[in-house]
Design an enzyme around this catalytic site. Structure first.
Site, mmCIF file in Angstrom:
data_model
loop_
_atom_site.group_PDB
_atom_site.id
_atom_site.type_symbol
_atom_site.label_atom_id
_atom_site.label_comp_id
_atom_site.label_asym_id
_atom_site.label_seq_id
_atom_site.Cartn_x
_atom_site.Cartn_y
_atom_site.Cartn_z
ATOM 1 N NE ARG A 24 -3.324 2.170 3.168
ATOM 2 C CZ ARG A 24 -2.884 3.113 4.014
ATOM 3 N NH1 ARG A 24 -1.663 3.041 4.504
ATOM 4 N NH2 ARG A 24 -3.677 4.123 4.341
ATOM 5 N NE ARG A 28 -4.052 4.314 -0.957
ATOM 6 C CZ ARG A 28 -5.066 4.189 -0.108
ATOM 7 N NH1 ARG A 28 -5.018 4.802 1.071
ATOM 8 N NH2 ARG A 28 -6.129 3.488 -0.435
ATOM 9 C CB ILE A 130 8.191 -13.588 10.716
ATOM 10 C CG1 ILE A 130 8.687 -14.991 10.367
ATOM 11 C CG2 ILE A 130 6.867 -13.307 10.028
ATOM 12 C CD1 ILE A 130 7.816 -16.088 10.963
ATOM 13 C CG ASP A 131 12.976 -15.739 10.030
ATOM 14 O OD1 ASP A 131 12.153 -16.211 10.835
ATOM 15 O OD2 ASP A 131 13.254 -16.274 8.946
ATOM 16 N NE ARG A 175 13.597 -23.009 8.113
ATOM 17 C CZ ARG A 175 12.626 -23.461 7.335
ATOM 18 N NH1 ARG A 175 12.790 -24.563 6.627
ATOM 19 N NH2 ARG A 175 11.486 -22.813 7.254
ATOM 20 N NE ARG A 248 0.588 -33.994 28.265
ATOM 21 C CZ ARG A 248 -0.690 -34.364 28.278
ATOM 22 N NH1 ARG A 248 -1.471 -34.056 27.271
ATOM 23 N NH2 ARG A 248 -1.170 -35.065 29.281
#
Lengths: 324, 324, 324, 324
Positions: A24, A28, A130-131, A175, A248
């Site tokens: 965007r 723009r 995102i890393d 990673r 868990r």
């Protein structure tokens, strides 16, 4: 540079929340500076194949709040070949696209770098991954949303951990880098954080769990997927050593990269998006447009590489102190 | 400084999300350094009245994710008087509290400053306020959560605005400062942002609305409550000038300061919370512990004042470009 | 029945969001009717071991919005033995607990049933389980939150699926029941839903994927963990058959049972919590207090069993129609 | 009725979250039954003006999770006139739209009823309004999302209320009906709920506040906007009577109608959306398609009116008990 009349924009590599806000901003600000803006679908693959769409004001209305990327993304094999890049260059020429903004990570910039070497097309980059693992910017677009997605998930897991006095191993993305694990682990109040940047000492983890376990509280351990032991291995070692713990494993997976971007990611994307267009207009190319200490920062593509093993030791100490 | 054995911690002024994360960090790092930690209820009021509770590891378990402050907060009249502060000092002495960490904003630090002048008690401050208006720290605890609360609300309002082609005026917090408005406005994709730092020119706003209105899309205008015109006044002026627009006002109010803190606020609170205890142990006092460019930064209380009228002009330009 | 002066309350089995709202309702309605209310920690295990705490108004303040259970839960081996139950009865007598409200699922009610047979203690049950698999109530407490947690996660996964044109297999909870999968799958707009109640026909799934794949859109398949093929098996079969699809597996796991309960779960918990106390006062016992068609409904424990294989065929047809 | 080949779909009245899920269900089930489906923009206004768009599978992809309505909505003056309806009928005929699904509330169905009387067009309705105030369906689409939006906001407000020991008056939507206030008030754990269906007795409210105030806890009072006293009046009366309380008013406003719809709203919308198309194909008209006790239920438009003053007295009693 008055010869730029039409800029292309594409997203490449793994999708990251905030990429739409960056698209965007590019569209723009391009229109603001009286340019034509062309969307290139599916990253470099669409450049090779000529998947171009004209972008107007409305093309990017109401997308700032959406995860993913409306231009889609793809890992293009074609663009890694000389023939593919030749084809891509032909497509740009044919469609009179004079310059390109690439939104992506290290791999995307490496591709752009090779292309510039060969064809001298003005390309600048925006850090969308995102890393948060790129030199040349304090934050990458998507990182803030990802770590918030992690703490949202861990806050939920803690509810069930507390109710059952359970020990949870939570594997998060990263990673090569523990940056998601480290920051989200502090934010989630994790009792231990295991990252690729430091070898996991399973005995010291065991010792810690034994001590902490005296009061039977629940515990959360955050593990980066790139840790030398993975979530699976750590879980099975803990189960073996402490068979009476209720242990868990939860692998968060793809929920980390989706969802509405946070305000920080939208603002960062808006700022570097505008700055990328202005950079092209000012004759810059071959650089990633990042933000360092609140200011726009330009880094040549060959330097905008991953910075492995640069974890702030103070943050690791904080984990120790706060997990008391 | 080996004479510090017992530190008090209090929250003061308006509550901010992340204050609990800061309390947790102060308590756990205090315990880590073998100190006793005392919670002081209701800010300075509890110091005057001796509302003290002993904090252990468990007192701060499972609070990192909660909004508000478990120590509560209060605007103490008593502490503004000489007698009140004398009483507060007696209470600290009687309870053998050697040093204090104050989590709050400018007013809280002013109070601490006066108290130190009179009684030389080691006090350090942590910036906890949603307004992000303090010199000496890039961000205050609570600000990131507040702006995310705003964009969550505006994303919802945009749904209804789009469905009805409505014009929405959204008033956000910020009595003296437009920082919440500015950043959340960019993040929310607002068409205009009105802030106290620049006089609102209603005619230029009208002009803008007229132009933008040609394609009948919905519009969002963000107004800081401290703007020279408030949300009410702007709404009624727009209604008068454009009677055929479907114009609505929404005052977001207190939902902005509540809710689970974001990851950034939790991490900031954790970092400065640990650093505050370490600062006291290193003999520091009379300083606010902030974060500047990613590093811990110490600012004397008399400098940690509000920084009005320091709005980044580049951000305002971005609003213009992106609201195209 | 005027002889009930002190009621115990416990949570048992897997934790479910809304259990705290139910505890609050039991405690406050107990106090409203001038009873003493005793919290029993860790389910039946705490009953056997005498882990009792007195509950007052404040014990349950500010918990209605929290996931998990403040009374904790545990799968008690001891209570399954005759000796364990004898000990539990002694504990109740010694502590003058006259009646008990059990919040849990089928297993918890089976335990209560055995206990009543042996010791004739007035016990009633409240359906607290995310599985929604009990006869005698339209919804169980936690189910609505769980399905909303699933659609939140799938909405995020869809962002990344769309950006990459990926096929995602999402495995959700439900060992014996496809109710979570079915309703959340419709809510998430899934292209296919695989549940234990109907044998998965992999060939018809393949056919469907082939047809749908013509337009290359992303796809989401929801699989209940109790499906005769699990998420792993389906994913690997699809990968084998369609090697050129970008197919990914996501196992949502424990994030499904955590988090703030939805309004529906809080209201249901509040209603049946009050009704449970009133039922005890009216001399009822051995019954689960559910809600059917908006009215309180009483079901003897031996009937409040899991209702496997009762899936509404109309919902399955809707999946077919809408996944077009 | 084999003559139906093309159905129109429109949204009318106030927008409600879940309307998009209903549009999707109508479009996809229409296509499933080999019909053409036409979207009518801006409700009846678009019918009068012929704002029609062809809907295909992709038109409704990726909208199930979005608030608002992609077909937009409008309060049409034209359709209230004989001439307007004549024009609308001409438009339908000209575009060969044989039947219409109207998604909206009481007013929308009244309009449809008049139109059927005059032109005998097959129209069925889907209950889309956040107010849940229609006879003939247990829930309306949007209601569940709206009450969850309210409790999200009140959970945040409670953080700040607790931190300051404040009394908050929260005004929620509901002009004629207290259903939003009642259910969200129970879900939010409100101390008192004031609704239009019962006259507010300010003295008994005062008494209650005085008693509850003994332990100085924070308090939340939920007021429906349609209560005989509004939020403003109640706030100022409380401030007058209890000048030493820290009393605040929060008017939630439009954030209640926006945002991603809950799972329940999406499933309800999907079910009645499919059922609406099937109803038209089965020759039904002039009916609202609702859901009663889990089954599809048909109510003639002239009966699908608002049901004022039908508040479940048991729910009001629960508020009394739980606000103890």
């Amino acid at each position: 540079m008055s010869e730029i009349k039409n800029i292309g924009v594409l997203t490449s590599g793994g999708d990251a929340p905030g990429m739409n806000a960056a698209i965007r901003a590019v569209v723009r600000s391009g229109l603001y500076y009286n340019l034509k803006v062309t969307g290139i679908m599916r990253g470099y693959e669409g450049m090779v194949n000529g998947e171009f769409i004209n972008m107007d004001r409305k093309s990017v209305a109401n997308i700032i709040q959406r995860g993913g990327t409306i231009l889609k993304t793809f890992r293009s094999e074609a663009f890694r070949t000389t023939e593919g890049r030749a084809k891509a260059y032909e497509q740009l020429k044919k469609n009179e696209i004079d310059a390109v903004v690439v939104i992506g990570g290290e791999g995307s910039f490496t591709g752009a770098h090779a292309f510039i070497q060969e064809y001298n097309v003005p390309i600048v980059g925006i850090p969308g991954t995102i890393d948060n693992d790129l030199i040349g910017t304090d934050y990458t677009i998507g990182y803030d949303t990802a770590i918030n997605n992690v703490i949202d998930a861990v806050d939920k897991i803690r509810d069930t951990a507390e109710s059952h006095d359970r020990l949870f191993i939570v594997e998060v993305m990263g990673r090569d880098s523990g940056l998601i694990a480290l920051r989200s682990g502090i934010g989630a109040g994790a009792e231990a954080i295991l990252i690729p940047e430091s070898r996991t000492n399973i005995e010291s983890l065991f010792k810690r769990l034994e001590e902490g376990r005296k009061d039977k509280a629940s515990k959360i351990i955050i593990v980066a997927e790139g840790d030398n032991m993975g979530g699976f291995e750590i879980t099975s070692l803990i189960k073996e050593r402490f068979p009476n713990y209720d242990t868990r494993l939860s692998i968060l997976g793809h929920i980390q990269r989706g969802g509405r971007p946070t305000c920080a990611d939208r603002v960062l994307a808006s700022r570097v998006g505008v700055a990328a267009v202005e950079a092209l207009l000012n004759g810059r190319k071959g650089e990633m447009i990042g933000s360092v200490n609140g200011n726009i920062h330009y880094t040549p593509f060959h330097n905008a590489i991953k910075h492995i093993s640069e974890v702030n030791p103070y943050l690791l100490k904080i984990v120790d102190i706060l997990s008391l």
